[in-house]
Design an enzyme around this catalytic site. Sequence first.
Site, short mmCIF file in Angstrom:
data_model
loop_
_atom_site.label_atom_id
_atom_site.label_comp_id
_atom_site.label_asym_id
_atom_site.label_seq_id
_atom_site.Cartn_x
_atom_site.Cartn_y
_atom_site.Cartn_z
N CYS A 135 51.79 -25.25 -9.11
CA CYS A 135 52.22 -24.13 -8.25
C CYS A 135 51.17 -23.87 -7.17
CB CYS A 135 52.44 -22.87 -9.08
SG CYS A 135 53.74 -23.01 -10.31
N CYS A 188 49.68 -21.83 -13.30
CA CYS A 188 50.31 -23.13 -13.06
C CYS A 188 49.58 -23.90 -11.95
CB CYS A 188 51.77 -22.89 -12.68
SG CYS A 188 52.63 -24.33 -12.05
#
Length: 177
Positions: free
Chosen positions: A105, A102
């Site tokens: 993230c 991600c």
Amino acid sequence: MATMPLTLSLSSTLSPPITASSVNLLSGRRSSGKLPHYTGLKLRPAAASRFSGSRIAPRSARVVCEAQDTAVEVAGITDANWQSLVLESETPVLVEFWAPWCGPCRMIHPIIDELAKDYAGKLKFYKVNTDESPSTATRYGIRSIPTVIIFKNGEKKDAVIGAVPKTTLTTSIEKFL
């Protein structure tokens, strides 16, 4: 634009060989001009580069983070230790749900690390990899990552979804301290 000599021979009896220097590849017309000779990239030694006085390390050197002594490592937790570290905690807990693939993230990790340093002793910080601990993510309805959830006395108090600025997380944290 660099071109390599290219020989296109349709028939040796109809016309002489056609080279890239005599054909405009976009229009297909012959031109009498020569293409410039391409010599490639020229590399300079690191000592002669314009960055020699800067803090950029030469290519052969190891890159070392100067702030590694001040960084606070936020611990990762799993389904196995979730109960004891989050739900049974005496102090409020901030949990980041993330995954290694991600991009957002990875953007929010340094912010979480800064907050862990700023709120050390007042708030516990943990990270849950949703790929490794899917049942915890499912239990709390995590559908988007990164998701940051604040727990107090074992109860979910607030959730922030997405890569948000530090001020947004700080505002959320301050409500529960």
